[in-house]
Write a protein that holds these residues in place. Structure first.
Motif, short mmCIF file in Angstrom:
data_model
loop_
_atom_site.label_atom_id
_atom_site.label_comp_id
_atom_site.label_asym_id
_atom_site.label_seq_id
_atom_site.Cartn_x
_atom_site.Cartn_y
_atom_site.Cartn_z
N CYS A 601 20.91 41.18 132.74
CA CYS A 601 21.51 41.94 131.84
C CYS A 601 20.68 42.21 130.63
CB CYS A 601 22.90 41.31 131.52
SG CYS A 601 24.00 41.01 132.77
N LEU A 602 20.68 43.70 130.37
CA LEU A 602 19.88 44.22 129.14
C LEU A 602 20.67 44.85 128.09
CD1 LEU A 602 16.64 45.51 131.10
CD2 LEU A 602 17.04 43.31 129.72
N GLY A 603 20.24 45.08 126.93
CA GLY A 603 20.87 45.76 125.76
C GLY A 603 22.16 44.95 125.54
N ASP A 604 23.12 46.07 125.22
CA ASP A 604 24.46 45.68 125.02
C ASP A 604 25.37 44.86 126.16
OD1 ASP A 604 24.40 46.72 122.46
OD2 ASP A 604 26.08 48.13 122.85
N ALA A 605 24.79 45.13 127.39
CA ALA A 605 25.30 44.40 128.36
C ALA A 605 25.03 42.76 128.31
CB ALA A 605 24.87 44.69 129.73
N LYS A 606 23.79 42.58 127.74
CA LYS A 606 23.47 41.03 127.43
C LYS A 606 24.01 40.69 126.13
CE LYS A 606 19.15 38.54 126.62
NZ LYS A 606 17.59 38.88 126.60
N ARG A 607 23.95 41.35 124.98
CA ARG A 607 24.76 41.10 123.86
C ARG A 607 24.41 42.48 122.84
NH1 ARG A 607 20.58 38.23 122.25
NH2 ARG A 607 21.26 36.17 123.15
N PRO A 608 25.75 42.71 122.48
CA PRO A 608 25.92 43.78 121.64
C PRO A 608 25.08 44.05 120.35
CG PRO A 608 27.99 43.20 122.22
CD PRO A 608 27.01 42.03 122.62
N GLY A 609 24.27 45.25 120.31
CA GLY A 609 23.51 45.45 119.04
C GLY A 609 23.11 46.59 118.87
N THR A 610 22.04 46.73 118.40
CA THR A 610 21.41 48.27 117.97
C THR A 610 20.65 48.75 118.88
OG1 THR A 610 19.47 47.30 116.85
CG2 THR A 610 21.35 47.47 115.27
N ALA A 611 20.17 50.03 118.70
CA ALA A 611 19.57 50.68 119.62
C ALA A 611 18.09 50.06 119.66
CB ALA A 611 19.42 52.20 119.33
N MET A 612 17.70 49.65 118.64
CA MET A 612 16.31 48.98 118.62
C MET A 612 16.37 47.56 119.24
SD MET A 612 14.04 47.97 115.37
CE MET A 612 14.93 46.59 114.69
N ASP A 613 17.47 47.05 119.22
CA ASP A 613 17.69 45.72 120.27
C ASP A 613 17.77 46.05 121.64
OD1 ASP A 613 18.14 44.07 117.99
OD2 ASP A 613 20.25 44.68 117.91
N ALA A 614 18.02 47.22 121.99
CA ALA A 614 18.15 47.74 123.38
C ALA A 614 16.76 47.97 123.98
CB ALA A 614 19.19 48.67 123.47
N THR A 615 16.04 48.60 123.13
CA THR A 615 14.73 49.30 123.60
C THR A 615 13.78 47.86 123.74
OG1 THR A 615 14.08 49.86 121.28
CG2 THR A 615 14.95 51.61 122.86
N ALA A 616 13.84 47.18 122.73
CA ALA A 616 13.13 46.13 122.78
C ALA A 616 13.25 45.00 123.61
CB ALA A 616 13.22 45.12 121.43
N ASP A 617 14.72 44.68 124.24
CA ASP A 617 15.09 43.78 125.24
C ASP A 617 14.53 44.17 126.44
OD1 ASP A 617 16.57 41.53 126.02
OD2 ASP A 617 18.08 42.82 126.49
N ALA A 618 14.75 45.51 126.75
CA ALA A 618 14.30 46.34 127.94
C ALA A 618 12.68 46.07 128.37
CB ALA A 618 14.68 47.89 127.85
N ALA A 619 11.73 46.54 127.07
CA ALA A 619 10.61 46.31 127.04
C ALA A 619 10.22 45.04 127.38
CB ALA A 619 9.82 46.93 125.82
N LEU A 620 10.60 44.23 126.69
CA LEU A 620 10.11 42.92 127.01
C LEU A 620 10.35 42.17 128.18
CD1 LEU A 620 11.42 41.27 123.54
CD2 LEU A 620 9.02 41.48 124.08
#
Length: 628
Positions: A601-620
């Motif tokens: 799960c990535l982004g909000d599906a993993k943990r609700p957050g900001t757009a920056m959290d989403a792009t960082a989570d996906a890239a990592l």
């Protein structure tokens, strides 16, 4: 393109007209030494084609991670490494002489011009000159004096800060004496031919501060004293919303004042402040408003900004959100919503991996996290497929762009879709990802980027027909279907609540916010908050803090504040903005239906957050996945 032609600053020729300006990055260590991360950050921009990088450097005082120090020979090796990185790419390296926090760790009461003894003034002049001499000895290409934004030199030039009655205060000429002395001493110490830039605010944008008229007088004095170029910014701490202006301010808002400065002097002028697009940068040069453009946040969003000017490739544009690069309250390393590599250049790699080429990868959800993961996996050599249940991409960005001045958010989606087309990654719309359909795809990897949904707490009355979630309200506003009304309650004063109230004010609806915490705006950086607060005030928004909502009855809000039961209303509609929950219920079904697949799960599906959290989570994730 005019912007790609060479130009000079003093004796130095730069290969094009784009400069990466100084910004505190918090990549140094606690003692002010250059780190591997700082080197990688500089290398990325130098390789991206910028003509010069201006790096902040502390000339005196207690070092900090905000900027590398240049106050002692023990720091020289780090600066030489940065020099070599830049010169290998035909990029010039300047140091902006930028004092450490509390401007050398002195008693804060002594920092204001009125309280500073002349002995300390002489120490400042000597320190700046010594820093410039060290810069030349190290082999840096020039220096910049930070004479903007209420630092030492700037305060002396400002009638707001400087009320001295001696030789350093009073008239414009006297208020400029410190600046002139610093310039002349630098030229003596480092050589008359050593390039010297002076950064100055065109207008302090505060009552009692310096306006453009005085600035035009001052820049002529600076030129006469020996400055080789002017770097024209705007604002002061009391108007700091304009220093790194967010999306709430129009692009190029300072250009006309910069052009006035350009007309007043014979030396080159560097334009800065929300020059966001390649087209605007080119117009600045082609129309003669300035000789160079400083693009800082734009080169955080895309370190290849200048190279793409040469090739015509789409640029990943800065949003002006200030989420990652202007976290002035947290004092942490800077990052970027658009570019998850920024701040991670030393450790994050999207190098191709041939073992990923034949993997069957399914990404469910074409919001920010899903699209970022698809791009990054494709850059590594994978060939993922993206499914989106709606007929278009975007996810929550479609709603995030509804409040005033946020339409720029769609750049996040547009750029990534363009990259996926270039990389040959299919995005299939109108596809509901049922367990049966996913199983038929026979994936080896499933990425759930299915976002989040509004949280609805157990508050009596929230089941009524006149209750909307913020998602529903913003969606109806987007479609032009929000009803005409006079009063609307917004439950929750975080980022979503404030932006929803902002959207209501723009539609001439008076919102009333109820927030349980001591203050509103959690999750909203102060640069955007400056403008949203002003719009809410102008729109008549009423804000209740320390207000715990107990019930919604007959269009009235019943709440507890400071231990007292109260009520407010009646309201035509009530909007709930009380957090979000991950939308990942499909995960359990897929684990049963696709036992062969790795599921993440990535982004909000993993943990609700900001757009920056989403792009960082996906890239990592994409950088770390080994295709097991």
């Amino acid at each position: 393109m005019d912007i790609l032609t060479p130009a000079r600053i003093g004796t130095l020729t730069l290969k094009n007209r784009v400069i990466f300006p100084s910004m505190c990055n918090y990549y140094s260590d606690d003692e002010g030494f250059v780190t591997d991360q700082l080197k990688a950050y500089v290398r990325a921009r130098a390789e991206g084609g910028t003509a010069a990088i201006i790096m902040p450097g502390s000339p005196h005082g207690k070092p900090s991670p905000a900027r590398p120090a240049l106050s002692d020979p023990r720091y020289n090796e780090g600066w030489k490494a940065l020099r070599d990185i830049c010169h290998a790419q035909d990029c010039r390296l300047f140091v902006q002489i930028h004092p450490a926090k509390a401007q050398a760790g002195r008693d804060p009461s002594l920092l204001l011009p009125d309280n500073m003894p002349e002995e300390m003034i002489r120490e400042i002049v000597t320190s700046y000159a010594a820093c410039a001499r060290a810069a030349r000895e190290i082999g840096l290409d020039g220096v910049e004096i930070h004479g903007a934004h209420a630092h030492e030199v700037a305060q002396f030039m400002s009638p707001y800060y400087n009320h001295r009655t001696d030789a350093y205060g009073g008239s414009v000429q006297k208020r400029c004496r410190l600046a002139v002395e610093v310039i002349r001493e630098i030229k003596k110490a480092a050589g008359a031919d050593y390039p010297l830039i002076f950064r100055i605010s065109s207008d302090e944008r505060i009552p009692g501060g310096r306006g453009l008229g005085e600035t035009l007088e001052i820049v002529r004095m600076l030129e006469e004293a020996g400055v080789d170029a002017l770097h024209v910014s705007t604002g002061m701490p009391l108007s700091e919303g304009y220093i790194s202006a967010p999306m709430d301010v129009e692009d190029g808002f300072n250009l006309e004042q910069i052009a006035r400065v350009h007309d007043a002097v014979r030396i080159p002028v560097i334009a800065v402040n929300r020059i966001r697009t390649p087209e605007m940068a080119e117009r600045v040069i082609a129309q003669g408003k300035a000789d160079f453009v400083a693009i800082g946040r734009g080169q955080l969003a895309d370190s290849q900004f200048v190279r793409k000017l040469e090739t015509g490739e789409p640029v990943r544009l800065c949003l002006g959100c200030n989420q990652g690069c202007r976290k002035s309250l947290t004092k942490k390393p800077i990052y970027c919503v658009q570019n998850p590599m920024t701040g991670r250049e030393a450790g994050l790699s999207l190098e191709p991996d041939e073992t990923l080429a034949d993997k069957r990868i399914l990404i469910i959800g074409a919001g920010v996290a899903g699209l970022e993961a698809a791009v990054d996996l494709a850059l590594r050599g994978a060939r993922p497929e993206v499914w989106e249940k709606e007929e278009h991409a975007g996810g929550l960005i479609e709603l995030a762009r509804i409040p005033p001045h946020k339409d720029v958010m769609e750049c996040m989606i547009d750029y990534r879709l363009g990259e996926l087309r270039r990389l040959g990654v299919p995005v299939r719309y109108g596809v509901e990802a049922t367990a049966e359909r996913v199983a038929a795809f026979v994936p080896e990897m499933i990425v759930l980027a299915t976002g989040s949904r509004p949280n609805l707490p157990q508050i009596p009355g929230l089941e009524n027909a006149h209750i909307y979630t913020a998602d529903e309200a913003l969606s109806r506003m987007r479609e032009g279907a929000w009803p005409r009304m006079e009063r609307c309650a917004v439950l929750g004063g975080g980022l979503v609540g404030l932006e929803t109230a902002d959207a209501l004010c723009a539609r001439r609806i008076c919102p009333e916010i109820f927030e349980q915490a001591e203050s509103v705006g959690a999750g909203l950086n102060k640069y955007r908050r400056y403008f949203i607060d002003r719009r809410l005030k102008d729109g008549g928004c009423v804000i209740h803090t320390r207000a715990r909502v107990e019930a919604v009855r007959c269009h009235m809000i019943e709440y507890t504040q400071d231990g007292e039961r109260r009520s407010a209303g009646p309201f035509d509609e009530v909007i709930v903005a009380l957090g979000r929950r991950s939308e990942n219920a499909l995960e359990a079904e897929l684990r049963a239906a696709c036992p062969q697949a790795e599921i993440v799960c990535l982004g909000d599906a993993k943990r609700p957050g900001t757009a920056m959290d989403a792009t960082a989570d996906a890239a990592l994730f994409a950088a770390g996945w080994q295709g097991r």
